[in-house]
Design a protein around this motif. Structure first.
Motif, PDB file in Angstrom:
ATOM      1  N   LEU A  84      19.789  -7.490  25.660  1.00 38.40           N
ATOM      2  CA  LEU A  84      18.450  -7.882  26.123  1.00 38.40           C
ATOM      3  C   LEU A  84      17.876  -6.849  27.095  1.00 38.40           C
ATOM      4  CD1 LEU A  84      18.900 -11.725  26.604  1.00 38.40           C
ATOM      5  CD2 LEU A  84      17.691 -10.543  24.778  1.00 38.40           C
ATOM      6  N   VAL A  85      18.713  -6.323  27.963  1.00 37.79           N
ATOM      7  CA  VAL A  85      18.246  -5.294  28.904  1.00 37.79           C
ATOM      8  C   VAL A  85      17.829  -4.034  28.147  1.00 37.79           C
ATOM      9  CG1 VAL A  85      19.018  -3.733  30.739  1.00 37.79           C
ATOM     10  CG2 VAL A  85      19.512  -6.167  30.903  1.00 37.79           C
ATOM     11  N   ALA A  86      18.612  -3.677  27.132  1.00 30.92           N
ATOM     12  CA  ALA A  86      18.287  -2.470  26.367  1.00 30.92           C
ATOM     13  C   ALA A  86      17.004  -2.638  25.555  1.00 30.92           C
ATOM     14  CB  ALA A  86      19.445  -2.122  25.437  1.00 30.92           C
ATOM     15  N   LEU A 124      12.038  -8.601  35.569  1.00 31.99           N
ATOM     16  CA  LEU A 124      13.011  -9.686  35.702  1.00 31.99           C
ATOM     17  C   LEU A 124      14.199  -9.502  34.754  1.00 31.99           C
ATOM     18  CD1 LEU A 124      10.664 -12.762  36.151  1.00 31.99           C
ATOM     19  CD2 LEU A 124      12.088 -11.649  37.869  1.00 31.99           C
ATOM     20  N   ILE A 125      13.943  -9.030  33.556  1.00 26.31           N
ATOM     21  CA  ILE A 125      15.046  -8.793  32.624  1.00 26.31           C
ATOM     22  C   ILE A 125      15.933  -7.661  33.129  1.00 26.31           C
ATOM     23  CG2 ILE A 125      15.612  -7.959  30.300  1.00 26.31           C
ATOM     24  CD1 ILE A 125      13.234  -9.578  29.288  1.00 26.31           C
ATOM     25  N   GLN A 126      15.350  -6.626  33.691  1.00 27.41           N
ATOM     26  CA  GLN A 126      16.146  -5.525  34.225  1.00 27.41           C
ATOM     27  C   GLN A 126      16.990  -5.970  35.424  1.00 27.41           C
ATOM     28  OE1 GLN A 126      16.591  -2.329  33.047  1.00 27.41           O
ATOM     29  NE2 GLN A 126      15.482  -3.097  31.274  1.00 27.41           N
ATOM     30  N   LEU A 127      16.499  -6.933  36.183  1.00 24.17           N
ATOM     31  CA  LEU A 127      17.229  -7.418  37.353  1.00 24.17           C
ATOM     32  C   LEU A 127      18.189  -8.566  37.028  1.00 24.17           C
ATOM     33  CD1 LEU A 127      14.441  -7.338  40.075  1.00 24.17           C
ATOM     34  CD2 LEU A 127      16.364  -5.783  39.812  1.00 24.17           C
ATOM     35  N   SER A 128      18.184  -9.079  35.801  1.00 24.57           N
ATOM     36  CA  SER A 128      19.021 -10.227  35.460  1.00 24.57           C
ATOM     37  C   SER A 128      20.520  -9.965  35.657  1.00 24.57           C
ATOM     38  CB  SER A 128      18.726 -10.713  34.046  1.00 24.57           C
ATOM     39  OG  SER A 128      19.045  -9.737  33.097  1.00 24.57           O
ATOM     40  N   PRO A 129      21.078  -8.781  35.349  1.00 22.70           N
ATOM     41  CA  PRO A 129      22.506  -8.584  35.669  1.00 22.70           C
ATOM     42  C   PRO A 129      22.797  -8.691  37.167  1.00 22.70           C
ATOM     43  CG  PRO A 129      21.788  -6.926  34.098  1.00 22.70           C
ATOM     44  CD  PRO A 129      20.561  -7.649  34.557  1.00 22.70           C
ATOM     45  N   LEU A 130      21.865  -8.259  38.005  1.00 21.19           N
ATOM     46  CA  LEU A 130      22.038  -8.408  39.446  1.00 21.19           C
ATOM     47  C   LEU A 130      22.068  -9.874  39.836  1.00 21.19           C
ATOM     48  CD1 LEU A 130      22.079  -7.166  42.333  1.00 21.19           C
ATOM     49  CD2 LEU A 130      19.599  -7.349  42.278  1.00 21.19           C
ATOM     50  N   PHE A 131      21.157 -10.680  39.281  1.00 18.66           N
ATOM     51  CA  PHE A 131      21.136 -12.110  39.563  1.00 18.66           C
ATOM     52  C   PHE A 131      22.438 -12.775  39.131  1.00 18.66           C
ATOM     53  CE2 PHE A 131      16.286 -11.838  38.861  1.00 18.66           C
ATOM     54  CZ  PHE A 131      16.096 -11.443  40.167  1.00 18.66           C
TER      55      PHE A 131
END
Length: 142
Positions: A84-86, A124-131
């Motif tokens: 999803l991030v990619a 938000l998708i780019q920050l989702s692994p951080l969350f």
């Protein structure tokens, strides 16, 4: 014309494709027994302060299994999140370009709304692994 050697995926991953065919069975048996011994020896050597040896092994084994299960469940969806991030940049770009077409048709309110939502979604998708990592750390601390 040279022959192409076909290597089984499992043999490639465990490195037995380099070993001659006659020694592969012995190597796999030895590796299996080493893995079993490697998991049993640490459990057998641990002791609890106020418990008998049998209770200590049971408690330690259940703690190891619980920790391993939690680790597997916590990272089960990592490949999906990475995909999803990619994909977020190409999809956000297409949506933003679509929003620009609304300018051509004279609908500037919808254009700005579409571009803003695509940008916010991308961030938000780019920050989702951080969350996810933050939630994992909060879960470990409780």
């Amino acid at each position: 014309m040279a022959r192409t050697e076909v290597i089984k995926f499992r043999d490639f991953m465990d490195g037995t494709w380099k070993v001659p065919e006659k020694n592969r069975g012995n190597m796999k048996k030895a590796a299996g027994s080493l893995v079993k011994a490697g998991t049993i020896v640490p459990l057998a050597l641990t002791t609890a302060a106020h418990a008998s040896a049998a209770e200590s092994v049971k408690t330690t084994a259940s703690a190891v299994i619980a920790g391993t299960t939690l680790q597997i469940l916590a990272h089960a969806l990592d490949p999906v999140a990475q995909i999803l991030v990619a994909l977020s940049l190409p999809i956000a770009s297409i949506v933003m370009i679509g929003g620009c077409y609304f300018f051509l048709f004279g609908n500037s309110d919808k254009a700005w709304s579409t571009i803003q939502n695509a940008g916010l979604g991308y961030i938000l998708i780019q920050l989702s692994p951080l969350f996810i990592r933050v939630l994992e750390q909060v879960g470990k601390s409780i």
